[in-house]
Scaffold this motif. Structure first.
Motif, PDB file in Angstrom:
ATOM      1  N   MET A 274       7.003  13.471   7.642  1.00  0.00           N
ATOM      2  CA  MET A 274       6.024  12.437   7.343  1.00  0.00           C
ATOM      3  C   MET A 274       6.685  11.064   7.373  1.00  0.00           C
ATOM      4  O   MET A 274       6.076  10.077   7.783  1.00  0.00           O
ATOM      5  N   CYS A 275       7.948  11.013   6.967  1.00  0.00           N
ATOM      6  CA  CYS A 275       8.716   9.768   7.037  1.00  0.00           C
ATOM      7  C   CYS A 275       8.773   9.256   8.472  1.00  0.00           C
ATOM      8  O   CYS A 275       8.605   8.056   8.729  1.00  0.00           O
ATOM      9  N   LYS A 276       9.000  10.148   9.414  1.00  0.00           N
ATOM     10  CA  LYS A 276       9.039   9.768  10.831  1.00  0.00           C
ATOM     11  C   LYS A 276       7.687   9.213  11.276  1.00  0.00           C
ATOM     12  O   LYS A 276       7.620   8.232  12.028  1.00  0.00           O
ATOM     13  N   GLN A 277       6.617   9.820  10.798  1.00  0.00           N
ATOM     14  CA  GLN A 277       5.287   9.340  11.151  1.00  0.00           C
ATOM     15  C   GLN A 277       5.017   7.949  10.569  1.00  0.00           C
ATOM     16  O   GLN A 277       4.424   7.100  11.232  1.00  0.00           O
ATOM     17  N   VAL A 278       5.451   7.736   9.341  1.00  0.00           N
ATOM     18  CA  VAL A 278       5.284   6.423   8.713  1.00  0.00           C
ATOM     19  C   VAL A 278       6.021   5.364   9.518  1.00  0.00           C
ATOM     20  O   VAL A 278       5.494   4.273   9.780  1.00  0.00           O
TER      21      VAL A 278
ATOM     22  N   TYR B 239       0.831  -1.209   0.000  1.00  0.00           N
ATOM     23  CA  TYR B 239       0.000   0.000   0.000  1.00  0.00           C
ATOM     24  C   TYR B 239       0.862   1.253   0.000  1.00  0.00           C
ATOM     25  O   TYR B 239       0.599   2.205  -0.758  1.00  0.00           O
ATOM     26  N   PHE B 240       1.916   1.260   0.813  1.00  0.00           N
ATOM     27  CA  PHE B 240       2.770   2.438   0.892  1.00  0.00           C
ATOM     28  C   PHE B 240       3.467   2.700  -0.440  1.00  0.00           C
ATOM     29  O   PHE B 240       3.450   3.841  -0.941  1.00  0.00           O
ATOM     30  N   CYS B 241       4.074   1.671  -1.024  1.00  0.00           N
ATOM     31  CA  CYS B 241       4.891   1.849  -2.228  1.00  0.00           C
ATOM     32  C   CYS B 241       4.062   2.066  -3.491  1.00  0.00           C
ATOM     33  O   CYS B 241       4.471   2.835  -4.372  1.00  0.00           O
ATOM     34  N   LEU B 242       2.927   1.403  -3.592  1.00  0.00           N
ATOM     35  CA  LEU B 242       2.152   1.443  -4.832  1.00  0.00           C
ATOM     36  C   LEU B 242       1.006   2.442  -4.818  1.00  0.00           C
ATOM     37  O   LEU B 242       0.547   2.865  -5.883  1.00  0.00           O
ATOM     38  N   ASP B 243       0.547   2.823  -3.633  1.00  0.00           N
ATOM     39  CA  ASP B 243      -0.614   3.714  -3.554  1.00  0.00           C
ATOM     40  C   ASP B 243      -0.320   5.006  -2.791  1.00  0.00           C
ATOM     41  O   ASP B 243      -0.480   6.101  -3.328  1.00  0.00           O
ATOM     42  N   PHE B 244       0.096   4.864  -1.532  1.00  0.00           N
ATOM     43  CA  PHE B 244       0.251   6.042  -0.686  1.00  0.00           C
ATOM     44  C   PHE B 244       1.322   7.000  -1.201  1.00  0.00           C
ATOM     45  O   PHE B 244       1.063   8.194  -1.399  1.00  0.00           O
ATOM     46  N   LEU B 245       2.534   6.519  -1.397  1.00  0.00           N
ATOM     47  CA  LEU B 245       3.621   7.414  -1.805  1.00  0.00           C
ATOM     48  C   LEU B 245       3.398   8.025  -3.190  1.00  0.00           C
ATOM     49  O   LEU B 245       3.599   9.242  -3.352  1.00  0.00           O
ATOM     50  N   PRO B 246       2.972   7.260  -4.200  1.00  0.00           N
ATOM     51  CA  PRO B 246       2.701   7.903  -5.493  1.00  0.00           C
ATOM     52  C   PRO B 246       1.654   9.011  -5.397  1.00  0.00           C
ATOM     53  O   PRO B 246       1.766  10.032  -6.076  1.00  0.00           O
ATOM     54  N   ALA B 247       0.647   8.817  -4.537  1.00  0.00           N
ATOM     55  CA  ALA B 247      -0.406   9.820  -4.405  1.00  0.00           C
ATOM     56  C   ALA B 247       0.054  11.046  -3.620  1.00  0.00           C
ATOM     57  O   ALA B 247      -0.521  12.136  -3.779  1.00  0.00           O
ATOM     58  N   ASN B 248       1.096  10.880  -2.791  1.00  0.00           N
ATOM     59  CA  ASN B 248       1.539  11.963  -1.917  1.00  0.00           C
ATOM     60  C   ASN B 248       3.008  12.317  -2.113  1.00  0.00           C
ATOM     61  O   ASN B 248       3.629  12.918  -1.233  1.00  0.00           O
TER      62      ASN B 248
ATOM     63  N   LEU C  76      -1.909   5.430   7.875  1.00  0.00           N
ATOM     64  CA  LEU C  76      -1.134   5.956   6.749  1.00  0.00           C
ATOM     65  C   LEU C  76      -2.000   6.851   5.870  1.00  0.00           C
ATOM     66  O   LEU C  76      -1.578   7.940   5.466  1.00  0.00           O
ATOM     67  N   THR C  77      -3.207   6.408   5.597  1.00  0.00           N
ATOM     68  CA  THR C  77      -4.111   7.179   4.745  1.00  0.00           C
ATOM     69  C   THR C  77      -4.383   8.558   5.323  1.00  0.00           C
ATOM     70  O   THR C  77      -4.514   9.542   4.581  1.00  0.00           O
ATOM     71  N   LEU C  78      -4.435   8.641   6.658  1.00  0.00           N
ATOM     72  CA  LEU C  78      -4.787   9.908   7.314  1.00  0.00           C
ATOM     73  C   LEU C  78      -3.589  10.828   7.557  1.00  0.00           C
ATOM     74  O   LEU C  78      -3.755  11.899   8.132  1.00  0.00           O
ATOM     75  N   LEU C  79      -2.399  10.442   7.133  1.00  0.00           N
ATOM     76  CA  LEU C  79      -1.229  11.286   7.368  1.00  0.00           C
ATOM     77  C   LEU C  79      -1.319  12.655   6.681  1.00  0.00           C
ATOM     78  O   LEU C  79      -1.025  13.669   7.314  1.00  0.00           O
ATOM     79  N   PRO C  80      -1.689  12.748   5.434  1.00  0.00           N
ATOM     80  CA  PRO C  80      -1.816  14.078   4.820  1.00  0.00           C
ATOM     81  C   PRO C  80      -2.917  14.891   5.505  1.00  0.00           C
ATOM     82  O   PRO C  80      -3.983  14.354   5.836  1.00  0.00           O
ATOM     83  N   ASP C  81      -2.686  16.156   5.704  1.00  0.00           N
ATOM     84  CA  ASP C  81      -3.640  17.001   6.432  1.00  0.00           C
ATOM     85  C   ASP C  81      -5.023  17.003   5.789  1.00  0.00           C
ATOM     86  O   ASP C  81      -6.043  16.995   6.494  1.00  0.00           O
ATOM     87  N   HIS C  82      -5.072  17.031   4.462  1.00  0.00           N
ATOM     88  CA  HIS C  82      -6.379  17.100   3.796  1.00  0.00           C
ATOM     89  C   HIS C  82      -7.171  15.814   3.991  1.00  0.00           C
ATOM     90  O   HIS C  82      -8.405  15.853   4.071  1.00  0.00           O
ATOM     91  N   GLU C  83      -6.474  14.694   4.094  1.00  0.00           N
ATOM     92  CA  GLU C  83      -7.167  13.427   4.334  1.00  0.00           C
ATOM     93  C   GLU C  83      -7.703  13.364   5.761  1.00  0.00           C
ATOM     94  O   GLU C  83      -8.812  12.885   6.005  1.00  0.00           O
TER      95      GLU C  83
END
Length: 232
Positions: A144-148, A127-136, A166-173
């Motif tokens: 954010m790396c520290k939070q991950v 999820y992190f490599c294929l979805d989360f990071l490409p989107a963010n 992980l999904t909720l890490l970005p402020d807008h999410e």
């Protein structure tokens, strides 16, 4: 000092390449660990797998076929949790740059008709490599790396809980989820409405969402802390 190359086999290169693909060794670590036998000064701005394969082929043509066979067909050639944690720690310790981290984390790409589910052994790394990071990618930072890293190492958390965090890490999410909680508390949406939101947001329905009970029994602040895996 004369380079000691007489003992090198294709297995040596396969091991190096897999350690890079899995993430257990960074680019710099591969350079240092092979300094006495290989000349990897060309590794800068060059794909690690391609470079090692090229050097192996120059050394022995038979190595190439063996390397390609193992890299293409062995199961242990995708990023691992240990590798992701290793690269996150290396980034936080400034042993690699943010761009070097992204280069590794994004090396695996999907074909247009390929589904992402089940490719990696670890669901969260996938999820992190294929979805989360490409989107963010544009907003991903050392903070954010520290939070991950904290999410990945959170004791007792399930894969679905880690995906939510992980999904909720970005402020807008996070803000969007908070608005959903506020709306749910006041309007009491149906299960179908909840499912539509959860599926779009997290790729889960009410049966797989790990905080379904909390939605009806606990306050918004408590739910937010749990969903972000915050203990304080």
């Amino acid at each position: 000092m004369k380079r000691r190359t007489h003992f090198i086999t294709s297995t040596y290169f396969i091991s190096l390449i897999k350690s890079w693909l899995q993430g257990t060794r960074t680019r710099t670590e591969i350079i240092l660990s092979t300094a006495d036998v290989l000349q990897l000064s060309r590794i800068e701005n060059t794909d690690v797998t391609c470079l090692l394969t090229t050097i192996a082929r120059e050394m022995n043509e038979d190595f190439y076929t063996e390397i390609v066979t193992h890299i293409n067909y062995d199961a242990d050639t995708t990023p691992t949790r240990k590798g992701l944690i290793h690269h996150l720690n290396a980034l936080l310790a400034e042993r690699i740059t943010l761009e070097e981290f992204k280069e590794w984390a994004l090396w695996y790409s999907l074909d247009d008709d390929q589904l992402s589910a089940g490719i990696f052994e670890d669901f969260i790394v996938e999820y992190f490599c294929l979805d989360f990071l490409p989107a963010n990618e544009d907003i991903f930072s050392p903070y954010m790396c520290k939070q991950v890293l904290e999410i990945l190492e959170y004791t007792g958390s399930s894969p679905t809980q880690q995906k939510v965090a992980l999904t909720l890490l970005p402020d807008h999410e996070l803000q969007d989820f908070k608005e959903f909680l506020v709306q749910s508390a006041s309007q009491h949406p149906s299960i179908n409405q909840i499912d539509r939101y959860l599926m779009k947001k997290f790729g889960m329905d009410h049966e797989s969402f790990p905080y379904m009970q909390e939605l009806t029994t606990q306050g918004i602040i408590t739910i937010l802390k749990k969903a972000q895996l915050i203990t304080t």
